[in-house]
Structure formats: C-alpha cells, structure tokens
Design a protein around this motif. Structure first.
Motif, short mmCIF file in Angstrom:
data_model
loop_
_atom_site.label_atom_id
_atom_site.label_comp_id
_atom_site.label_asym_id
_atom_site.label_seq_id
_atom_site.Cartn_x
_atom_site.Cartn_y
_atom_site.Cartn_z
N SER A 1 -5.19 -3.80 -7.85
CA SER A 1 -5.02 -3.18 -6.54
C SER A 1 -6.13 -2.19 -6.27
O SER A 1 -6.47 -1.38 -7.13
CB SER A 1 -3.66 -2.47 -6.45
OG SER A 1 -3.54 -1.78 -5.22
N ARG B 1 0.83 -1.20 0.00
CA ARG B 1 0.00 0.00 0.00
C ARG B 1 0.86 1.25 0.00
O ARG B 1 0.61 2.20 -0.74
CB ARG B 1 -0.91 0.00 1.24
CG ARG B 1 -1.76 1.27 1.38
CD ARG B 1 -2.10 1.54 2.83
NE ARG B 1 -0.90 1.95 3.54
CZ ARG B 1 -0.84 2.04 4.86
NH1 ARG B 1 -1.88 1.72 5.61
NH2 ARG B 1 0.28 2.42 5.44
N TRP C 1 -7.88 3.05 -7.11
CA TRP C 1 -8.10 1.80 -7.84
C TRP C 1 -7.15 1.75 -9.02
O TRP C 1 -7.11 2.68 -9.83
CB TRP C 1 -9.57 1.79 -8.26
CG TRP C 1 -10.09 0.72 -9.12
CD1 TRP C 1 -9.59 -0.54 -9.32
CD2 TRP C 1 -11.28 0.80 -9.91
NE1 TRP C 1 -10.40 -1.23 -10.19
CE2 TRP C 1 -11.43 -0.43 -10.56
CE3 TRP C 1 -12.22 1.81 -10.13
CZ2 TRP C 1 -12.50 -0.69 -11.43
CZ3 TRP C 1 -13.28 1.55 -10.98
CH2 TRP C 1 -13.42 0.31 -11.61
N GLU D 1 0.71 4.19 -2.73
CA GLU D 1 0.34 5.56 -2.40
C GLU D 1 1.37 6.55 -2.94
O GLU D 1 1.02 7.61 -3.49
CB GLU D 1 0.23 5.73 -0.88
CG GLU D 1 -0.99 5.03 -0.29
CD GLU D 1 -0.90 5.00 1.23
OE1 GLU D 1 0.04 5.59 1.79
OE2 GLU D 1 -1.77 4.38 1.83
N THR E 1 -5.46 -6.94 -3.14
CA THR E 1 -4.91 -7.36 -4.42
C THR E 1 -5.37 -8.78 -4.70
O THR E 1 -5.96 -9.43 -3.82
CB THR E 1 -3.37 -7.32 -4.40
OG1 THR E 1 -2.89 -8.40 -3.58
CG2 THR E 1 -2.84 -5.99 -3.86
N VAL F 1 -5.57 6.00 4.54
CA VAL F 1 -5.75 4.67 3.94
C VAL F 1 -5.80 3.62 5.05
O VAL F 1 -4.94 3.58 5.94
CB VAL F 1 -4.61 4.36 2.96
CG1 VAL F 1 -4.74 2.94 2.41
CG2 VAL F 1 -4.60 5.37 1.82
N SER G 1 -7.28 0.40 -2.86
CA SER G 1 -7.05 0.88 -1.50
C SER G 1 -8.23 1.74 -1.07
O SER G 1 -8.74 2.54 -1.86
CB SER G 1 -5.76 1.70 -1.41
OG SER G 1 -4.62 0.91 -1.69
N GLU H 1 -6.99 0.15 4.19
CA GLU H 1 -7.09 -1.21 3.65
C GLU H 1 -6.61 -1.20 2.21
O GLU H 1 -6.90 -0.26 1.47
CB GLU H 1 -8.55 -1.69 3.71
CG GLU H 1 -8.80 -3.03 3.07
CD GLU H 1 -10.29 -3.39 2.99
OE1 GLU H 1 -10.57 -4.55 2.69
OE2 GLU H 1 -11.14 -2.50 3.21
N THR H 2 -5.88 -2.22 1.81
CA THR H 2 -5.51 -2.44 0.42
C THR H 2 -5.73 -3.90 0.08
O THR H 2 -5.37 -4.79 0.88
CB THR H 2 -4.04 -2.05 0.15
OG1 THR H 2 -3.88 -0.65 0.35
CG2 THR H 2 -3.63 -2.40 -1.29
#
Length: 422
Positions: free
Chosen positions: A228, A36, A224, A40, A242, A237, A230, A239-240
């Motif tokens: 991926s 993540r 998005w 970011e 995949t 943030v 998030s 939560e991420t």
C-alpha cells in the motif's frame, strides 16, 4: 520522474530508461478510498521515528552534505530533457537560511555537450543511493517549486536493486512531480514492470481557487506500507495504490528504495521552455524527512552486565566501531528498531563489516544501504540475528569491560548474546 525515470548508474553517471511521460491517470475508486481511510487511521495510531532528515542547515553557498547525498552529472537523452546536471554547488547550494536551492539557469559556462548539441541549460540532481534507503514509513519533502513552461521539479524514489535488475523492474515511486504548464497541479505515480512510461499508475492533485504551487511552500509525502502507498499534499491524501490496481502486474515496492531530488528543464512531458519562461528558476527545499512506523521503536539496547550497545565516541563517521558501554542515555545508545529490518543510531545503520559471515566479524556504524549486512531479526529468544550470516550479535570474549567490541558469532544461547531491545 513520472515515467521518465532517468536511471542512475551507481558511480554517478546519468543513464536513462527510454520511457516517456504520461498524463495523470484516472483517480482511484471509492473502494480504494475506503481502504485509504482505514490505512490512515491505523497509521495515525502508530508513533513515528525519524530515520533520515536533512534540514539543509549550513553556510550560504555550501554544497549538500555528501554523507547524505551524491550528485549526478550529465544529460538525459531518453527524456529529451534540455539541462546538464552539474556537480558541486554550481546549481545546488544551501542558502544559509535552512534551505537547499536547486537552480536551473539558461547558461553553459562549462561548455557542456548534451544529446542535442551544446547544452542550453544547467541544473542539479542528487540521490541517497549508497547512503540511505527507506523501506516503508512516511517520506516527505517540504518545497516551493519553480514556475514557467518547461520546468519539471521532482521528489521521487528508485528501488535499491536498480543496478542489478534495471528500470522499471526496480520500481519507481514518484512522490511529487510538477510541470510548468500545470502550475496548480502535482502528480503522484508508480512505475514498474508492465506499468511504466505511458502506462504508469497515478493521479494528480490540484490546489483550490486557482492557486499555484510556486507561490508557497507545500509538503509532499507518501505513506508507504507493505502492499500500500498513499500520496498527500499538506496532509491531504489524494491517492492510494495497492497491488489490486496493477491488473496482475508485479508489485515491486516491498523493498528498499533510495531518494532523489532534481529540477529538469524540458522533456517529452513538460515540453521545452518558451519565450515566457524566465530564468533562473529555483526549486527551494526546506527539508526532506523519512519516518518509519509499523513496529518502529527507539531506545537503548542492553545486554551483558546490564550495559548498552554504544557507538564508540558518539562518532557518526562510517566505520565507527559498535561496542558495549555503561548506559548513559546519550544519542550514541539510542537505537531505532526499524520496520525495514535495520537497527539505526545517529542516523546510520548497524552494519556487519564487509558483509562478512565468519565468527568474529565485527560490527560498525555505516550509511544505510539496504544491504543484507544491515538486516537484523529479533526473535523472541532475545537474540539479535543477522539472517545473511545466520549468526548472532555477540559480546567479544564474554567481557563486560567498557569498550568491548561487538561481533558476529554462531548463536549459542549464551548470556553474551542476549539483548533487551526497545
């Protein structure tokens, strides 16, 4: 809606998936957190271009803009929700101060029938299907949620292929859900084949110091990208996800999705209102915005004779011709090259009329639908190609006159098919 996914039939009738809601699963691992952080940083380095925005400006009492939203009507038996979603401005209206207000009421003036008998509540739900789809980017809504047992506001997305593949194969991205029994917590969730309903993948975010989301506006968003997604609240943030989180089940989120806003009353997950729930309750939406990155850029598209691709008359109505015209720097000549394969101006997409593939098929401006007639490839040869037709954007009759319409034609490498994009 968090594993509920009341599924839309595109004519506007409300259907249901039959899934049940689940509590928030365990948050992601430290390894995912590292992923993540890198994502970011990469996203922060890429400028964003707004491809959809509604700030809900208009006279108090007005219904939502029907060119951006369609309203759904009916009830939802599979979630055991208690409300009836009404059309028009009965339960969803602008407040005249730049907000959309979705109101849940304990009333039934239309004598609506619900799955359990005469409906006890009314509310509203709307979506952008057939009007706008997103594929990747930053998707956000700034909202103040209602409060009280049984309230269930949501901002979410469904795959645009819902009508052909059904739910959960279409995929569902829940940007934000809140249930009244958890006033300080919201949930971000994925649903897809093998991980829907009680097996959905997601996490919750809780405000510090006992704060409630109903006390103030907050911004709920996803960032998005391919493989991926998030989730964030007010830029934080939490939560991420995949494909690695799905245990081998298919990742169905690399395609166009449409947006949904609604306020449900009751249901399996939130439970029904009780004696302490005051009505009416309101979901107040300040704005909804989609911004794309990942190669997105905006500017003029120039071609034959140094002239620009132009929306005739700067008219954003569906079906407006797209033409060649002297470059003048207006919004009608500012095109966003999207990471989703679209070319957008005035909030709409460059569209091949009726999805045609024949030489001479004209192009126009139209609501973004995610269809193949709105997909464009930009090879290094400076062509603009519609892959469905395997043909090039072409200046009709090789004319440099202002107002010359643009069309599809077999790619020939000629000057009237060469373009300089942003």
């Amino acid at each position: 809606m968090c594993a509920a996914a009341a599924v839309l039939a595109f004519a506007g009738t409300l259907l249901s998936s039959g899934a049940t809601a689940a509590p928030a699963p365990t948050p992601r691992s430290a390894e995912a957190a590292a992923t993540r952080g890198a994502a970011e940083q990469a996203a922060a380095a890429v400028p964003l271009a707004v491809t959809f925005e509604d700030t809900f400006d208009g006279p108090a009492g007005s219904a939502v803009n029907s060119s951006r939203w369609q309203q759904e009507t009916g009830d939802n038996v599979n979630n055991h929700e208690r409300q009836y979603y009404t059309p028009g401005n009965a339960n969803a209206a602008l407040d005249g101060q730049g907000h959309l207000v979705i109101t849940a009421r304990r009333e039934n003036p239309g004598n609506y029938a619900c799955w359990y008998g005469t409906c006890q509540y009314t509310s509203a739900r709307m979506n952008t299907a057939g009007r706008f789809t997103a594929q990747y980017g930053h998707v956000e809504a700034r909202m103040r949620v209602p409060r009280g047992q049984g309230m269930w506001p949501a901002f979410w997305m469904l795959g645009n292929d819902l009508g052909s593949v059904g739910w959960p194969a279409s995929g569902e991205i829940d940007v934000m859900e809140n249930i009244g029994s958890e006033p300080g917590t919201v949930h971000g969730t994925l649903h897809g084949p093998g991980y829907s309903g009680g097996e959905s993948i997601g996490a919750g975010y809780t405000l510090p110091n006992g704060q409630a989301f109903a006390d103030a506006f907050h911004t709920f968003a996803v960032d998005w990208a391919p493989d991926s997604i998030s989730w964030s609240v007010d830029g934080q943030v939490y939560e991420t996800r995949t494909p690695a989180d799905l245990g081998g089940d298919p990742w169905v989120f690399n395609k166009p999705f449409f947006l949904i806003l609604n306020l449900a009353v009751g249901g399996y997950w939130p439970g029904d209102p009780d004696g302490g729930t005051a009505f009416p309750q309101q979901l107040v939406v300040d704005h909804v915005r989609v911004s794309t990155a990942g190669g997105t850029r905006t500017g003029p598209i120039t071609g034959l004779g140094g002239k620009c691709v132009d929306v005739a008359g700067a008219n954003s109505a569906n079906g407006t011709p797209v033409q060649l015209y002297d470059c003048n720097g207006t919004a009608a000549q500012q095109w966003t090259v999207g990471a989703d394969g679209t070319l957008r101006a005035l909030g709409k997409c460059l569209d091949v009329v009726d999805g045609g593939t024949a030489d001479g098929t004209r192009v126009q401006l139209w609501d973004c639908t995610g269809g193949p007639n709105q997909q464009w490839a930009l090879p290094a040869a400076r062509d603009i190609v519609n892959p469905q037709a395997n043909k090039c954007l072409d200046v009709t009759d090789n004319s440099t006159a202002n107002g010359t319409p643009l069309q599809l034609w077999t790619c020939a490498g000629t000057a009237n098919q060469k373009w300089t994009t942003p």
